[in-house]
Design an enzyme around this catalytic site. Structure first.
Site, PDB file in Angstrom:
ATOM      1  N   ALA A   1     -35.547   6.983  -6.404  1.00 27.25           N
ATOM      2  CA  ALA A   1     -34.521   6.634  -7.381  1.00 27.25           C
ATOM      3  C   ALA A   1     -33.287   6.130  -6.640  1.00 27.25           C
ATOM      4  O   ALA A   1     -33.101   6.443  -5.463  1.00 27.25           O
ATOM      5  CB  ALA A   1     -34.173   7.871  -8.201  1.00 27.25           C
TER       6      ALA A   1
ATOM      7  N   GLY B   1     -39.022   9.064  -6.200  1.00 27.47           N
ATOM      8  CA  GLY B   1     -39.512   8.199  -7.274  1.00 27.47           C
ATOM      9  C   GLY B   1     -40.472   7.138  -6.773  1.00 27.47           C
ATOM     10  O   GLY B   1     -41.331   6.664  -7.528  1.00 27.47           O
TER      11      GLY B   1
ATOM     12  N   GLU C   1     -43.671   8.730  -6.790  1.00 28.20           N
ATOM     13  CA  GLU C   1     -44.047   8.971  -8.193  1.00 28.20           C
ATOM     14  C   GLU C   1     -44.614   7.700  -8.828  1.00 28.20           C
ATOM     15  O   GLU C   1     -45.558   7.749  -9.609  1.00 28.20           O
ATOM     16  CB  GLU C   1     -42.832   9.495  -8.972  1.00 28.20           C
ATOM     17  CG  GLU C   1     -42.471  10.912  -8.515  1.00 28.20           C
ATOM     18  CD  GLU C   1     -41.209  11.446  -9.160  1.00 28.20           C
ATOM     19  OE1 GLU C   1     -40.149  10.835  -8.943  1.00 28.20           O
ATOM     20  OE2 GLU C   1     -41.282  12.447  -9.885  1.00 28.20           O
TER      21      GLU C   1
ATOM     22  N   GLU D   1     -36.750  15.264  -2.909  1.00 24.29           N
ATOM     23  CA  GLU D   1     -35.672  15.544  -3.874  1.00 24.29           C
ATOM     24  C   GLU D   1     -34.955  16.861  -3.597  1.00 24.29           C
ATOM     25  O   GLU D   1     -33.757  16.987  -3.825  1.00 24.29           O
ATOM     26  CB  GLU D   1     -36.233  15.555  -5.303  1.00 24.29           C
ATOM     27  CG  GLU D   1     -36.577  14.193  -5.882  1.00 24.29           C
ATOM     28  CD  GLU D   1     -37.972  13.685  -5.528  1.00 24.29           C
ATOM     29  OE1 GLU D   1     -38.609  14.260  -4.611  1.00 24.29           O
ATOM     30  OE2 GLU D   1     -38.422  12.706  -6.152  1.00 24.29           O
TER      31      GLU D   1
HETATM   32  N1  3HC Z   1     -30.814   5.194  -3.175  1.00 25.15           N
HETATM   33  C1  3HC Z   1     -29.751   4.456  -2.836  1.00 25.15           C
HETATM   34  N2  3HC Z   1     -29.470   4.101  -1.574  1.00 25.15           N
HETATM   35  C2  3HC Z   1     -30.327   4.507  -0.629  1.00 25.15           C
HETATM   36  C3  3HC Z   1     -31.462   5.272  -0.915  1.00 25.15           C
HETATM   37  C4  3HC Z   1     -31.704   5.624  -2.258  1.00 25.15           C
HETATM   38  N3  3HC Z   1     -32.779   6.335  -2.615  1.00 25.15           N
HETATM   39  N4  3HC Z   1     -32.124   5.530   0.238  1.00 25.15           N
HETATM   40  C5  3HC Z   1     -31.420   4.928   1.217  1.00 25.15           C
HETATM   41  N5  3HC Z   1     -30.340   4.304   0.692  1.00 25.15           N
HETATM   42  C6  3HC Z   1     -29.345   3.496   1.416  1.00 25.15           C
HETATM   43  C7  3HC Z   1     -28.612   4.277   2.466  1.00 25.15           C
HETATM   44  O1  3HC Z   1     -27.501   4.959   1.923  1.00 25.15           O
HETATM   45  C8  3HC Z   1     -28.191   3.197   3.438  1.00 25.15           C
HETATM   46  O2  3HC Z   1     -27.072   2.547   2.884  1.00 25.15           O
HETATM   47  P1  3HC Z   1     -25.941   1.930   3.833  1.00 25.15           P
HETATM   48  O3  3HC Z   1     -26.644   0.895   4.651  1.00 25.15           O
HETATM   49  O4  3HC Z   1     -24.936   1.414   2.880  1.00 25.15           O
HETATM   50  O5  3HC Z   1     -25.432   3.067   4.665  1.00 25.15           O
HETATM   51  C9  3HC Z   1     -29.376   2.224   3.379  1.00 25.15           C
HETATM   52  O6  3HC Z   1     -30.054   2.527   2.145  1.00 25.15           O
HETATM   53  C10 3HC Z   1     -30.368   2.363   4.517  1.00 25.15           C
HETATM   54  O7  3HC Z   1     -30.735   3.723   4.620  1.00 25.15           O
HETATM   55  P2  3HC Z   1     -30.868   4.456   6.029  1.00 25.15           P
HETATM   56  O8  3HC Z   1     -29.736   4.102   6.905  1.00 25.15           O
HETATM   57  O9  3HC Z   1     -31.122   5.895   5.739  1.00 25.15           O
HETATM   58  O10 3HC Z   1     -32.194   3.747   6.596  1.00 25.15           O
HETATM   59  P3  3HC Z   1     -33.363   4.396   7.429  1.00 25.15           P
HETATM   60  O11 3HC Z   1     -34.282   3.292   7.745  1.00 25.15           O
HETATM   61  O12 3HC Z   1     -32.827   5.249   8.522  1.00 25.15           O
HETATM   62  O13 3HC Z   1     -34.129   5.393   6.417  1.00 25.15           O
HETATM   63  C11 3HC Z   1     -35.142   6.103   4.352  1.00 25.15           C
HETATM   64  C12 3HC Z   1     -34.748   4.912   5.264  1.00 25.15           C
HETATM   65  C13 3HC Z   1     -36.203   6.962   5.067  1.00 25.15           C
HETATM   66  C14 3HC Z   1     -35.711   5.555   3.087  1.00 25.15           C
HETATM   67  C15 3HC Z   1     -33.891   6.984   4.099  1.00 25.15           C
HETATM   68  O14 3HC Z   1     -32.840   6.141   3.674  1.00 25.15           O
HETATM   69  C16 3HC Z   1     -34.062   8.043   3.077  1.00 25.15           C
HETATM   70  O15 3HC Z   1     -34.569   9.106   3.381  1.00 25.15           O
HETATM   71  N6  3HC Z   1     -33.584   7.799   1.831  1.00 25.15           N
HETATM   72  C17 3HC Z   1     -33.539   8.762   0.789  1.00 25.15           C
HETATM   73  C18 3HC Z   1     -34.899   9.008   0.186  1.00 25.15           C
HETATM   74  C19 3HC Z   1     -34.812   9.988  -0.951  1.00 25.15           C
HETATM   75  O16 3HC Z   1     -34.218  11.048  -0.852  1.00 25.15           O
HETATM   76  N7  3HC Z   1     -35.458   9.652  -2.077  1.00 25.15           N
HETATM   77  C20 3HC Z   1     -35.489  10.485  -3.230  1.00 25.15           C
HETATM   78  C21 3HC Z   1     -34.443  10.032  -4.175  1.00 25.15           C
HETATM   79  S1  3HC Z   1     -34.299  11.113  -5.558  1.00 25.15           S
HETATM   80  C22 3HC Z   1     -35.536  10.616  -6.596  1.00 25.15           C
HETATM   81  O17 3HC Z   1     -36.306   9.740  -6.279  1.00 25.15           O
HETATM   82  C23 3HC Z   1     -35.559  11.288  -7.921  1.00 25.15           C
HETATM   83  C24 3HC Z   1     -36.793  10.973  -8.686  1.00 25.15           C
HETATM   84  O18 3HC Z   1     -37.736  11.993  -8.517  1.00 25.15           O
HETATM   85  C25 3HC Z   1     -36.491  10.861 -10.131  1.00 25.15           C
END
Ligand code: 3HC
Ligand code: NAI
Length: 705
Positions: free
Chosen positions: A68, A107, A110, A130
């Site tokens: 998400a 997501g 998912e 999450e």
């Molecule tokens: N939403 C919005 N922005 C995100 C994002 C997300 N899910 N994931 C990463 N970003 C952004 C980062 O903030 C960063 O922004 P910036 O360049 O402005 O600082 C940019 O994307 C690049 O991210 P990273 O520097 O972390 O890049 P990496 O290559 O090191 O890592 C990644 C990539 C492994 C995908 C890592 O970013 C990550 O772990 N992201 C979060 C994943 C996550 O927690 N997903 C679950 C979200 S909650 C959800 O999905 C709810 C659902 O169940 C309903």
């Protein structure tokens, strides 16, 4: 909704009888509103078109889908919602195949689980992280994962938040097939050809009950996980909700389970923990964004020297070796260097004993390590980190030596905890190369690295330090020079508040308990006992000459140190540690010292509740944090937050002290400080920045932008 349109972030292309759906929402294909709309529209098109026989979903760039869009949480939700999009994919009348070549997280996974078939390439990472954001999977993940992987494996995937490799995901039943290569379209098209040739049917994960058939076994597994989670998750809100949802997957029909999940997900979204954890997620990415980043590329470094092989020098050496660097360690004499090397090997031997490293791997790592007692051996290193005794004169002597032997352009860093780095730089002929690299103990484990920027340092030395942090997988925070930089300076202030509380009536044990109750791993007096009371004692003696004679000074810790009670290493400090015990016992003799000191000062002890203790403790922390930001020692409030979360055991789910203050309301925090100032106006002097923000109706976060 974002400015992107659905068509620009989800590209549709008819390739023969396959509808190729490419998510192209850089940097990580997060599922913002436009992507959700695009995916739903793709399914409409697939259903409506007689030519389409199958659908292929891929991600453009390095990720499949990172989940998400985290930036949308807390804002008004925009339709279509993610659970509905997942259901729409699953309801597609043509087989839908997801090809995962990179991160499929939250997501993103998912979406893949709602597809009918899943193919993974070697670099795929599949996870439901999450929980680390204070959430649960909220788009059917808690219902579909148990159907694909079984109850226990699914619950563990969600509780750990850690991703699986492609191989592990296949073994767990999360993906159907593995394929070599890096091109998801080519691999996906080939897989679809296979599926179409076999007349492979549309296959809804939600309809598959086979993994949930043995309800009694599932209940037993969940009860065991619940008991374990209650123990481990210490005050966290979402882990138990994950278990409740998996339980619902076992007990309820899919549609009911999904509704249950939605209610729990929204409760998590509303929780302050979600706010704190998401703040921490973004803050940790922001700290690397520094003014020098654009101005100067880092200097090259591969060979480094560590001066001193004690607690810190050895830990930093391990960290550097683990980062692939070549390390020469310098010590004073043969005996000390042997001890230094033993300190390094002890870490690796511990890993070998736990089965986490092989003897061969240790030999390979140690091949990059050279012990020496001669500075002449480090003439060609690119970077030096000094970690000798915390004594300005000793450090100055070391830096004079470094200036004499090191090649021009070498970065010269000190790991000092408190000392004036400008003064250290001044003894060299090259202050532009001198910087502070403040590691935390144990240095091979603790994530924080304060990068302390003295007045004359060159911009490319600062960026080199950030590059080093990246290589060592540390969380870097840029700090200015002052006594204690960001972390230890603020620590000194709230430790003082704790000392006042102790003299005024709270026992050290009550204070520690209140601080643990707030979510810290340890209270301040436990920390003193762990670090060694003699260290703080030496600092207090050093500062005695410059201490304001009007400032309140609590002598209890000095009395304890005068007895030789330095904490765990002497088997007693504020607590008793009989036979080297790690968990301390209350000590009536310490309480007697506290009473005697109160009597000497004419203090009548009063009662403090845990809440009163924490109000003072946190007010002191936040007030000093505001001063540190105002003076430019920290770039932004978020740098203070990250310092405390990564280096001082501050509970991550509270987002750090400045975020905590924002969530309380800065006016309330200021009102507390003003009330405490009636007792001691010198110590409780409100930070002008805090007053200004309150007057303007702003919060700390307004300074993070
Ligand atoms: N939403 C919005 N922005 C995100 C994002 C997300 N899910 N994931 C990463 N970003 C952004 C980062 O903030 C960063 O922004 P910036 O360049 O402005 O600082 C940019 O994307 C690049 O991210 P990273 O520097 O972390 O890049 P990496 O290559 O090191 O890592 C990644 C990539 C492994 C995908 C890592 O970013 C990550 O772990 N992201 C979060 C994943 C996550 O927690 N997903 C679950 C979200 S909650 C959800 O999905 C709810 C659902 O169940 C309903
Ligand atoms: P330590 O006492 O364990 O180690 C210091 C080492 O330096 C000793 O092995 C000593 O033999 C060596 N040494 C002294 N003078 C030397 C010289 N001239 N040349 C070469 N080696 C010399 O001390 P520790 O705890 O490792 O601290 C080192 C530095 O790190 C200090 O500046 C301290 O403030 C800082 N620091 C300490 C932390 C901690 O938790 N211990 C945390 C962060 C920083």
């Amino acid at each position: 909704m974002t400015s992107e349109t659905a068509a620009s972030v989800v590209e549709l292309k008819q390739d023969g009888d396959v509808l190729l759906v490419t998510i192209n929402n850089p940097p990580v294909n997060a599922l913002g509103a436009a992507v959700r709309q695009g995916l739903a529209a793709a399914m409409e098109q697939a259903d409506a078109s007689a030519e389409v026989k199958a659908v292929l979903i891929v991600g453009q760039g390095k990720a499949f889908i990172a989940g998400a869009d985290i930036r949308e949480f807390g804002k008004p939700p925009v339709a279509p919602f993610l659970p509905d999009v997942c259901n729409r994919i699953e309801a597609c009348s043509k087989p839908v195949v997801a090809v995962i070549h990179g991160a499929a997280l939250g997501g993103g996974l998912e979406i893949a689980m709602a597809a009918h078939y899943r193919l993974a390439l070697p670099a795929a990472k599949l996870g439901l992280p999450e929980v680390s954001l204070g959430l649960i999977p909220g788009a059917g993940g808690t219902q579909r994962a148990p159907r694909l992987m079984g109850v226990k494996a699914a619950a563990e995937l969600m509780l750990s938040g850690k991703p699986l490799s492609a191989k592990a995901a296949q073994a767990a039943g999360l993906v159907d097939k593995l394929e070599e290569g890096t091109d998801p379209v080519a691999a996906g098209m080939a897989y679809i050809r296979e599926l179409l040739a076999q007349d492979a049917p549309v296959r809804a994960t939600s309809a598959d009950q086979s993994q949930l058939a043995d309800k009694a076994a599932a209940h037993a597994e969940l009860e065991a996980l619940r008991a374990d989670t209650v123990k481990k998750s210490r005050g966290l809100f979402s882990p138990l909700k994950i278990i409740d949802c998996v339980q619902a997957a076992v007990d309820l029909p899919f549609a009911e389970g999904l509704k249950f999940e939605r209610v729990q997900f929204l409760a998590c979204i509303d929780s302050p923990q979600r706010q704190g954890l998401i703040h921490a997620f973004f803050a940790e990415k922001e700290t690397a964004k520094i003014p020098e980043a654009k101005a100067a590329a880092p200097r090259h470094f591969a060979k480094i020297a560590i001066i001193g092989g004690g607690t810190m020098g050895a830990g930093i050496t391990v960290s550097a070796l683990d980062a692939g660097l070549v390390v020469t360690m310098i010590e004073r004499d043969a005996e000390s260097i042997a001890r230094g090397q033993a300190n390094v090997e002890k870490v690796y031997n511990g890993l070998i004993a736990k089965g986490r490293m092989t003897e061969d791997a240790k030999v390979a790592v140690m091949a990059r390590y050279t012990p020496s007692t001669s500075y002449d051996d480090i003439a060609d290193v690119d970077l030096v980190i000094e970690a000798v005794f915390e004594d300005l004169e000793v450090k100055k002597a070391v830096f004079k030596e470094l200036d004499r032997v090191c090649k021009s352009g070498a970065v010269l860093a000190t790991n000092t905890s408190y000392l004036d780095i400008d003064a250290i730089a001044a003894v060299t002929s090259r202050p532009q190369d001198v910087i502070g690299l403040h590691f935390f103990s144990p240095a091979n484990i603790m994530k924080l690295l304060e990068i302390v920027v003295p007045s004359k340092v060159a911009a490319d030395v600062v960026t080199t330090a950030f590059e080093l942090a990246k290589k060592m997988k540390k969380v870097p925070v840029r700090a200015g020079v002052c006594d204690g930089f960001i972390g230890n300076r603020i620590l000194a202030t709230y430790k003082q508040a704790a000392d006042y509380l102790m003299e005024d009536g709270a026992s050290p044990y009550e204070i520690d308990e209140a601080v643990r109750g707030f979510g810290f791993a340890m209270g301040p007096f436990q920390v003193t006992d762990l670090a060694g009371g003699d260290i703080g004692w030496a600092t207090r003696k050093r500062r005695a000459a410059t201490r304001n004679p009007k400032a309140r000074y609590v002598e209890i810790a000095d009395r304890i140190c005068e007895n030789g009670w330095f904490g765990q290493k002497t088997q007693r400090g504020f607590y008793l540690y009989p036979q080297g015990a790690r968990v301390g016992q209350h000590d009536p003799e310490v309480l007697a010292i506290v009473d005697a000191e109160r009597a000497k000062k004419g203090v009548t002890a009063r009662q403090f509740t845990a809440e009163e203790i924490m109000r003072r403790y946190m007010a002191a922390m936040v007030n000093e944090g505001a001063k540190v930001v105002e003076e430019g020692i920290a770039l932004r409030p978020l740098d203070v937050d990250v310092t405390f979360i990564s280096g001082y055991g501050f509970p991550r789910y509270r987002g750090g002290p400045m975020k905590w203050a924002d969530m309380q309301g800065l006016d309330k925090v200021l009102a507390d400080i003003e009330a405490f100032a009636k007792e001691d106006a010198l110590f409780w002097k409100p930070a002008p920045l805090l007053q200004k923000l309150v007057a303007e109706g702003k919060n700390f976060d307004s300074l993070n932008k």
